[in-house]
Motif scaffolding. Structure first.
Motif, short mmCIF file in Angstrom:
data_model
loop_
_atom_site.label_atom_id
_atom_site.label_comp_id
_atom_site.label_asym_id
_atom_site.label_seq_id
_atom_site.Cartn_x
_atom_site.Cartn_y
_atom_site.Cartn_z
N LEU A 72 0.83 -1.21 0.00
CA LEU A 72 0.00 0.00 0.00
C LEU A 72 0.86 1.25 0.00
O LEU A 72 0.56 2.23 -0.68
CB LEU A 72 -0.92 0.02 1.24
CG LEU A 72 -2.22 -0.77 1.15
CD1 LEU A 72 -3.10 -0.42 2.34
CD2 LEU A 72 -2.96 -0.47 -0.14
N HIS A 73 1.95 1.20 0.76
CA HIS A 73 2.84 2.36 0.80
C HIS A 73 3.39 2.66 -0.59
O HIS A 73 3.47 3.82 -1.00
CB HIS A 73 3.98 2.10 1.79
CG HIS A 73 4.93 3.25 1.91
ND1 HIS A 73 4.60 4.42 2.54
CD2 HIS A 73 6.17 3.41 1.43
CE1 HIS A 73 5.62 5.26 2.45
NE2 HIS A 73 6.59 4.67 1.77
N ARG A 74 3.77 1.63 -1.31
CA ARG A 74 4.28 1.83 -2.68
C ARG A 74 3.20 2.40 -3.59
O ARG A 74 3.44 3.28 -4.40
CB ARG A 74 4.77 0.50 -3.26
CG ARG A 74 6.03 -0.05 -2.63
CD ARG A 74 6.62 -1.17 -3.45
NE ARG A 74 5.80 -2.37 -3.45
CZ ARG A 74 6.03 -3.44 -2.68
NH1 ARG A 74 7.05 -3.46 -1.84
NH2 ARG A 74 5.25 -4.49 -2.74
N ARG A 75 1.97 1.85 -3.44
CA ARG A 75 0.89 2.35 -4.30
C ARG A 75 0.56 3.81 -3.96
O ARG A 75 0.27 4.61 -4.85
CB ARG A 75 -0.37 1.48 -4.15
CG ARG A 75 -0.22 0.08 -4.64
CD ARG A 75 0.25 -0.01 -6.06
NE ARG A 75 -0.69 0.48 -7.05
CZ ARG A 75 -0.43 0.57 -8.36
NH1 ARG A 75 0.75 0.20 -8.83
NH2 ARG A 75 -1.33 1.04 -9.19
N GLN A 128 2.57 6.07 -3.01
CA GLN A 128 3.57 6.93 -3.64
C GLN A 128 3.26 7.17 -5.12
O GLN A 128 3.35 8.29 -5.61
CB GLN A 128 4.96 6.28 -3.53
CG GLN A 128 5.55 6.36 -2.14
CD GLN A 128 6.99 5.89 -2.15
OE1 GLN A 128 7.29 4.78 -2.58
NE2 GLN A 128 7.88 6.76 -1.70
N ILE A 129 2.88 6.11 -5.82
CA ILE A 129 2.63 6.26 -7.25
C ILE A 129 1.32 6.99 -7.51
O ILE A 129 1.26 7.89 -8.36
CB ILE A 129 2.63 4.87 -7.93
CG1 ILE A 129 4.06 4.35 -7.93
CG2 ILE A 129 2.09 4.96 -9.35
CD1 ILE A 129 4.27 3.10 -8.71
N VAL A 130 0.26 6.61 -6.78
CA VAL A 130 -1.02 7.29 -6.97
C VAL A 130 -0.86 8.77 -6.59
O VAL A 130 -1.36 9.65 -7.29
CB VAL A 130 -2.13 6.61 -6.13
CG1 VAL A 130 -3.42 7.38 -6.21
CG2 VAL A 130 -2.33 5.16 -6.59
N PHE A 152 1.80 10.56 -6.81
CA PHE A 152 2.54 11.21 -7.89
C PHE A 152 1.62 11.53 -9.06
O PHE A 152 1.64 12.64 -9.60
CB PHE A 152 3.67 10.26 -8.35
CG PHE A 152 4.50 10.81 -9.47
CD1 PHE A 152 5.52 11.71 -9.24
CD2 PHE A 152 4.24 10.39 -10.78
CE1 PHE A 152 6.28 12.21 -10.30
CE2 PHE A 152 5.00 10.88 -11.84
CZ PHE A 152 6.02 11.80 -11.60
#
Lengths: 152, 179
Positions: free
Chosen positions: B151-154, B156-158, B160
């Protein structure tokens, strides 16, 4: 947090790659979707066309779910095939559940039998490992284990 | 898989070309690799593999490192993160939808922080040492730690994609633009 920075994250586009490199090219797969949606993208789900499988199944469509996290030193993944028509389940897991079986293991279950054993892969690139698994599923696992105790 | 290695053409070989496999391999390397390694993993011959790798370097998809004894290649993962942000931008969601989902994901993380009184997935993993945990709870916490990182990675991308929403606006009618 140990999560890699945005720029260096090998997970960012992984599911899109697995879909394009592998799932979209398997003739027996009729649809591929991200679960719960393409925003959260926790896993990939591929839907098989039951009529294109050999031996065939149906009327419902079997599914393959893929959860894959790239990490050091080894990726973590669970790939599970389920056929709702027969209750057959097969899984290829590289997780922490059965350390005695080595880094990765295969497991399957039918209505009245189940087994699991350690496995290794020829490849280390995720898309190529997934190709190995799908080939194994279609050409060996389904024909061999799905009806293991239903000799007709 | 290792056992029962059949000699006939595999499903992968029927559905992909050598060039496809070199592209797949080079985009997912977890460390810098030589053309030989990539050719072997992709099951293709050295010369055409090298030609494809050089094209991918020209296109900015791979980096080439010539500082060691052997030339190695490594993907630019920033590019893949950008690609994912662009995919989200082009996926038909509105910026409001993305913002709502971003909030949902953050709420989920906050709930875990509150439930376990920790601030990160690794701190949650640290609680596994607690001897009073039963096996099921241990499994549950491991799963949550993994989902948390995802979730943390998502986020960051969302995040961005939302921040750069206007900048990432696609050119909607390329045919017109070219005329």
């Amino acid at each position: 947090m140990s999560v890699p920075h945005l720029g260096g994250d090998p997970n960012a586009n992984l599911y899109a790659q697995l879909k394009r490199d592998v799932l979209d090219r398997v003739p027996q797969i009729s649809a591929v979707e991200l679960v719960p949606d393409d925003i959260e993208a926790k896993q990939l789900r591929a839907i098989f066309d039951p009529g294109r499988l050999d031996p065939p199944t149906g009327p419902e469509s079997p599914e393959l779910t893929i959860k894959w996290y790239r990490q050091d030193p080894d990726d973590w993944f669970r790939i599970n095939y389920t056929d709702p028509n027969t209750g057959f389940h097969a899984g290829w897991h590289q997780d922490e559940d059965h350390p005695g079986l080595g880094q990765a293991h295969f497991q399957y279950s039918t209505a009245d039998t189940e087994d699991r054993w350690g496995i290794t892969f020829e490849h280390e690139i995720p898309s190529l490992v997934l190709w190995e698994i799908i080939e194994e599923l279609l050409e060996d696992v389904r024909p061999t284990y799905q009806y293991a105790n239903e000799e007709s | 898989m290792t056992e029962d290695g059949s000699n006939s053409e595999s499903l992968m070989e029927r559905q992909t070309t050598g060039e496809d496999r070199v592209r797949m391999t080079s985009r997912q390397l977890s460390e810098p690799r030589t053309a030989n390694w990539i050719a072997s993993e992709a099951g293709w011959s050295h010369e055409p593999t090298k030609r494809v790798l050089e094209r991918l370097v020209d296109d900015g998809i791979l980096h080439r490192d010539e500082s060691g004894t052997h030339t190695t290649y490594y993907p630019d993962y920033r590019r893949q993160a950008m690609q994912e942000a662009m995919r989200l931008r082009d996926s038909g969601h509105t910026v409001e939808e993305l913002t709502d989902r971003l909030a949902d994901m953050k709420t989920q993380i906050r709930d875990w922080e509150d439930e376990f009184d920790v601030e990160s997935p690794n701190q949650l993993r640290g609680t596994l040492a607690d001897e009073s945990l039963d096996a099921d709870e241990e499994i549950r916490r491991r799963e949550i730690a993994r989902e948390w990182e995802h979730l943390h990675r998502r986020i960051q991308i969302v995040g961005f994609a939302i921040r750069e929403w206007d900048f990432l606006t696609p050119t909607t009618e390329p045919a017109e633009a070219n005329s």
